[in-house]
Design a protein around this motif. Structure first.
Motif, PDB file in Angstrom:
ATOM      1  N   ASN A  10       7.424   6.675   4.728  1.00 48.75           N
ATOM      2  CA  ASN A  10       6.748   5.718   5.596  1.00 48.75           C
ATOM      3  C   ASN A  10       5.348   6.189   5.951  1.00 48.75           C
ATOM      4  N   ASN A  11       5.180   7.460   6.273  1.00 46.08           N
ATOM      5  CA  ASN A  11       3.858   7.978   6.594  1.00 46.08           C
ATOM      6  C   ASN A  11       2.927   7.888   5.395  1.00 46.08           C
ATOM      7  N   SER A  12       3.436   8.169   4.215  1.00 46.23           N
ATOM      8  CA  SER A  12       2.613   8.091   3.009  1.00 46.23           C
ATOM      9  C   SER A  12       2.189   6.653   2.737  1.00 46.23           C
ATOM     10  N   MET A  13       3.088   5.716   2.906  1.00 46.15           N
ATOM     11  CA  MET A  13       2.741   4.312   2.687  1.00 46.15           C
ATOM     12  C   MET A  13       1.745   3.836   3.742  1.00 46.15           C
ATOM     13  N   LEU A  14       1.962   4.225   4.981  1.00 43.98           N
ATOM     14  CA  LEU A  14       1.013   3.854   6.023  1.00 43.98           C
ATOM     15  C   LEU A  14      -0.353   4.463   5.719  1.00 43.98           C
ATOM     16  N   ALA A  15      -0.384   5.724   5.308  1.00 43.22           N
ATOM     17  CA  ALA A  15      -1.648   6.371   4.939  1.00 43.22           C
ATOM     18  C   ALA A  15      -2.316   5.605   3.804  1.00 43.22           C
ATOM     19  N   CYS A  16      -1.545   5.195   2.815  1.00 36.02           N
ATOM     20  CA  CYS A  16      -2.071   4.422   1.689  1.00 36.02           C
ATOM     21  C   CYS A  16      -2.729   3.141   2.181  1.00 36.02           C
ATOM     22  N   TYR A  17      -2.026   2.383   2.968  1.00 35.03           N
ATOM     23  CA  TYR A  17      -2.545   1.096   3.435  1.00 35.03           C
ATOM     24  C   TYR A  17      -3.755   1.272   4.349  1.00 35.03           C
ATOM     25  N   LEU A  18      -3.738   2.296   5.182  1.00 34.14           N
ATOM     26  CA  LEU A  18      -4.881   2.553   6.056  1.00 34.14           C
ATOM     27  C   LEU A  18      -6.112   2.945   5.243  1.00 34.14           C
ATOM     28  N   GLN A  19      -5.918   3.731   4.196  1.00 30.62           N
ATOM     29  CA  GLN A  19      -7.044   4.144   3.360  1.00 30.62           C
ATOM     30  C   GLN A  19      -7.617   2.951   2.586  1.00 30.62           C
ATOM     31  N   VAL A  20      -6.757   2.074   2.114  1.00 31.21           N
ATOM     32  CA  VAL A  20      -7.225   0.870   1.434  1.00 31.21           C
ATOM     33  C   VAL A  20      -7.989  -0.009   2.417  1.00 31.21           C
ATOM     34  N   TYR A  21      -7.459  -0.159   3.615  1.00 30.38           N
ATOM     35  CA  TYR A  21      -8.123  -0.952   4.648  1.00 30.38           C
ATOM     36  C   TYR A  21      -9.495  -0.343   4.968  1.00 30.38           C
ATOM     37  N   PHE A  22      -9.548   0.978   5.079  1.00 29.61           N
ATOM     38  CA  PHE A  22     -10.814   1.673   5.331  1.00 29.61           C
ATOM     39  C   PHE A  22     -11.819   1.364   4.217  1.00 29.61           C
ATOM     40  N   CYS A  23     -11.370   1.438   2.963  1.00 30.13           N
ATOM     41  CA  CYS A  23     -12.258   1.135   1.830  1.00 30.13           C
ATOM     42  C   CYS A  23     -12.815  -0.277   1.935  1.00 30.13           C
ATOM     43  N   ASP A  24     -11.958  -1.228   2.269  1.00 33.50           N
ATOM     44  CA  ASP A  24     -12.404  -2.608   2.417  1.00 33.50           C
ATOM     45  C   ASP A  24     -13.479  -2.720   3.498  1.00 33.50           C
ATOM     46  N   GLU A  25     -13.254  -2.070   4.612  1.00 40.33           N
ATOM     47  CA  GLU A  25     -14.213  -2.118   5.721  1.00 40.33           C
ATOM     48  C   GLU A  25     -15.509  -1.392   5.365  1.00 40.33           C
ATOM     49  N   LEU A  26     -15.406  -0.285   4.668  1.00 43.24           N
ATOM     50  CA  LEU A  26     -16.584   0.475   4.245  1.00 43.24           C
ATOM     51  C   LEU A  26     -17.452  -0.371   3.315  1.00 43.24           C
ATOM     52  N   LEU A  27     -16.820  -1.093   2.395  1.00 41.61           N
ATOM     53  CA  LEU A  27     -17.551  -1.956   1.473  1.00 41.61           C
ATOM     54  C   LEU A  27     -18.247  -3.110   2.195  1.00 41.61           C
ATOM     55  N   LYS A  28     -17.647  -3.592   3.280  1.00 44.79           N
ATOM     56  CA  LYS A  28     -18.289  -4.656   4.060  1.00 44.79           C
ATOM     57  C   LYS A  28     -19.597  -4.151   4.674  1.00 44.79           C
ATOM     58  N   LYS A  29     -19.619  -2.883   5.041  1.00 46.58           N
ATOM     59  CA  LYS A  29     -20.800  -2.300   5.686  1.00 46.58           C
ATOM     60  C   LYS A  29     -21.839  -1.804   4.682  1.00 46.58           C
ATOM     61  N   ASN A  30     -21.372  -1.319   3.547  1.00 48.34           N
ATOM     62  CA  ASN A  30     -22.277  -0.791   2.528  1.00 48.34           C
ATOM     63  C   ASN A  30     -21.566  -0.877   1.187  1.00 48.34           C
ATOM     64  N   ASN A  31     -21.884  -1.901   0.417  1.00 51.35           N
ATOM     65  CA  ASN A  31     -21.152  -2.134  -0.828  1.00 51.35           C
ATOM     66  C   ASN A  31     -21.481  -1.125  -1.926  1.00 51.35           C
ATOM     67  N   GLU A  32     -22.359  -0.175  -1.640  1.00 56.13           N
ATOM     68  CA  GLU A  32     -22.675   0.873  -2.612  1.00 56.13           C
ATOM     69  C   GLU A  32     -22.060   2.222  -2.223  1.00 56.13           C
ATOM     70  N   ARG A  33     -21.357   2.284  -1.125  1.00 60.01           N
ATOM     71  CA  ARG A  33     -20.791   3.540  -0.632  1.00 60.01           C
ATOM     72  C   ARG A  33     -19.384   3.712  -1.183  1.00 60.01           C
ATOM     73  N   ASN A  34     -19.220   4.647  -2.096  1.00 58.70           N
ATOM     74  CA  ASN A  34     -17.896   4.978  -2.614  1.00 58.70           C
ATOM     75  C   ASN A  34     -17.437   6.270  -1.948  1.00 58.70           C
ATOM     76  N   PRO A  35     -16.315   6.246  -1.270  1.00 63.73           N
ATOM     77  CA  PRO A  35     -15.855   7.447  -0.571  1.00 63.73           C
ATOM     78  C   PRO A  35     -15.368   8.519  -1.540  1.00 63.73           C
ATOM     79  N   ASP A  36     -15.554   9.766  -1.140  1.00 65.69           N
ATOM     80  CA  ASP A  36     -15.005  10.884  -1.892  1.00 65.69           C
ATOM     81  C   ASP A  36     -13.788  11.412  -1.133  1.00 65.69           C
ATOM     82  N   LEU A  37     -13.112  12.384  -1.710  1.00 65.21           N
ATOM     83  CA  LEU A  37     -11.905  12.925  -1.074  1.00 65.21           C
ATOM     84  C   LEU A  37     -12.212  13.496   0.307  1.00 65.21           C
ATOM     85  N   LEU A  38     -13.330  14.193   0.433  1.00 65.76           N
ATOM     86  CA  LEU A  38     -13.670  14.790   1.728  1.00 65.76           C
ATOM     87  C   LEU A  38     -13.860  13.737   2.814  1.00 65.76           C
TER      88      LEU A  38
END
Length: 164
Positions: A10-38
């Motif tokens: 459950n924690n892994s799935m929640l982490a997955c969905y939160l990270q995807v949600y974060f990516c979506d929000e990051l792209l809304k703010k800057n569509n050229e910003r690709n996150p790295d692992l750090l």
């Protein structure tokens, strides 16, 4: 008998969905910003840490991260330990996001791999079921991280560079 720890799944799935949600929000703010692992390592230590989440979730979007840190220095308490503690869940969540085709790895052959959001949609039922206080915090993090490079974010939050 095989032991299955449902909390880890459950924690892994929640982490997955939160990270995807974060990516979506990051792209809304800057569509050229690709996150790295750090950068991904700096999501769960705030979203899953109640006092940090509470300090961030209702802030105005035009309030910069420096101000948040000055007004709420408690968000930096034990941050290195939290990053370390949540790194396993971060990696597991990213693995699930990549395996499910929600996030793709780019520049995998170079020293610094980046991630990008694919065109595959996060199911609306999942998106709607994510904890609101966490998604509000993710929106703020994406807003603050969108126009800063990862090294600068680490320096701001930890007072040193990534390499130190």
């Amino acid at each position: 008998m095989i032991y299955l720890d449902r909390n880890i799944i459950n924690n892994s799935m929640l982490a997955c969905y939160l990270q995807v949600y974060f990516c979506d929000e990051l792209l809304k703010k800057n569509n050229e910003r690709n996150p790295d692992l750090l950068l991904f390592l700096l999501i769960l230590p705030f979203v899953w840490h109640k006092s940090s989440r509470e300090a961030m979730q209702n802030r105005k979007f035009d309030t910069n991260l420096n101000t948040i840190i000055e007004e709420q220095p408690s968000i930096r308490i034990n941050l290195k330990q939290r990053i370390s503690s949540f790194s396993g869940a971060t990696l597991q969540g990213l693995n699930l996001a990549v395996a499910s085709g929600l996030i793709a790895i780019i520049n995998a052959d170079t020293e610094q791999a980046y991630f990008k959001r694919t065109s595959k949609k996060l199911p609306q039922a999942i998106k709607n079921s994510l904890p609101k206080e966490m998604t509000k915090t993710l929106k703020r993090l994406a807003n603050w991280y969108a126009n800063m490079d990862t090294a600068s974010i680490y320096k701001l939050l930890l007072g040193n560079t990534i390499c130190n």
